[in-house]
Scaffold this motif. Structure first.
Motif, short mmCIF file in Angstrom:
data_model
loop_
_atom_site.label_atom_id
_atom_site.label_comp_id
_atom_site.label_asym_id
_atom_site.label_seq_id
_atom_site.Cartn_x
_atom_site.Cartn_y
_atom_site.Cartn_z
N TRP A 198 0.79 -1.10 0.11
CA TRP A 198 -0.02 -0.12 0.06
C TRP A 198 0.82 1.37 -0.02
O TRP A 198 0.55 2.17 -0.79
N ASN A 199 1.77 1.16 0.67
CA ASN A 199 2.86 2.46 1.00
C ASN A 199 3.68 2.89 -0.23
O ASN A 199 3.79 4.08 -0.48
N ILE A 200 3.91 1.88 -0.89
CA ILE A 200 4.80 1.94 -2.24
C ILE A 200 4.01 2.54 -3.19
O ILE A 200 4.74 3.37 -4.26
N GLU A 201 2.62 2.44 -3.23
CA GLU A 201 2.06 3.28 -4.50
C GLU A 201 1.99 4.69 -4.19
O GLU A 201 1.96 5.41 -5.19
N GLN A 202 2.30 5.15 -2.64
CA GLN A 202 2.43 6.64 -2.81
C GLN A 202 3.94 7.00 -3.18
O GLN A 202 4.08 8.06 -3.86
N ASP A 203 4.97 6.02 -3.14
CA ASP A 203 6.21 6.29 -3.79
C ASP A 203 6.01 6.38 -5.32
O ASP A 203 6.85 7.13 -6.02
N ARG A 204 4.81 5.61 -5.65
CA ARG A 204 4.83 5.74 -7.30
C ARG A 204 4.12 6.88 -7.76
O ARG A 204 4.01 7.20 -8.92
N GLY A 205 3.57 7.71 -6.61
CA GLY A 205 2.66 8.72 -7.08
C GLY A 205 1.33 9.09 -6.87
O GLY A 205 0.80 9.90 -6.98
#
Length: 206
Positions: free
Chosen positions: A50-57
């Motif tokens: 879930w958190n890595i999708e914020q890293d993706r934008g």
């Protein structure tokens, strides 16, 4: 790690767990004191995926809404992830920072490549001014791609006019190291500053 016969002309640093600490358990140990319950929260709700999708934008508003729709009873804790983010990046790894700053002082070409949400990276730069010293940075949340996808390494090299074979990438994740190698870079796995210094000496960087 990998190396080739090409001399290293460009040193590219990851940030999280290489230059600054990151641990979401720091604030959540206060918010969810029970360790087993806290681990379940991170395994089933505010997960790494879930958190890595914020890293993706993806925006935090969208990310929070997605989870709150599924777990309305956890809404306050879900919002607490972003609200308490600064606590998660609790300190710099000063020995690593010193290595990076020494390389820049010596005239080496130093840039950074990081999986980071765009808004939290702005805050990180405020908290840790040394992140403003390298020649530049590629932030995953700003370009819409993440390590270890080859596209982000190619984007970084193109953006900063780097010769891939002459790049040395330093990252704490084996997958990201392998991603750099697949992109034609040299790379070393970061474990601690002393090992990094040995790697840089062996490769003729220092």
């Amino acid at each position: 790690m990998t190396e080739n016969s090409t001399p290293v002309h460009h040193i590219v640093f990851d940030i999280g767990k290489v230059l600054i600490h990151y641990d979401p358990h720091i604030p959540f140990s206060r918010l969810i004191p029970d360790e087993a319950e806290r681990n379940r929260f991170f395994e089933t709700i505010c997960t790494h995926e879930w958190n890595i999708e914020q890293d993706r934008g993806r925006s935090w508003a969208e990310a929070e809404a997605l989870l709150i729709d599924k777990h309305p009873e956890k809404a306050e804790l879900i919002r607490a992830f972003r609200a308490n983010w600064r606590e998660m990046v609790s300190h710099a790894y000063q020995d690593s920072v010193d290595i990076m700053l020494d390389l820049i002082q010596q005239g080496r070409d130093v840039t950074m490549l990081t999986n980071f949400a765009s808004d939290t990276f702005v805050e990180a730069r405020e908290m840790y001014p040394f992140l403003n010293v390298p020649r530049g940075v590629t932030v995953s949340g700003e370009v819409g791609m993440i390590k270890p996808d080859q596209a982000i390494y190619d984007t970084h090299a193109k953006s900063f006019d780097l010769e891939p074979a002459a790049c040395l990438f330093i990252d704490d994740s084996q997958k990201n190291v392998e991603g750099a190698i697949a992109a034609g870079w040299q790379s070393v796995l970061f474990t601690d500053a002393e090992t990094l210094r040995q790697d840089l000496t062996r490769l003729g960087v220092i």
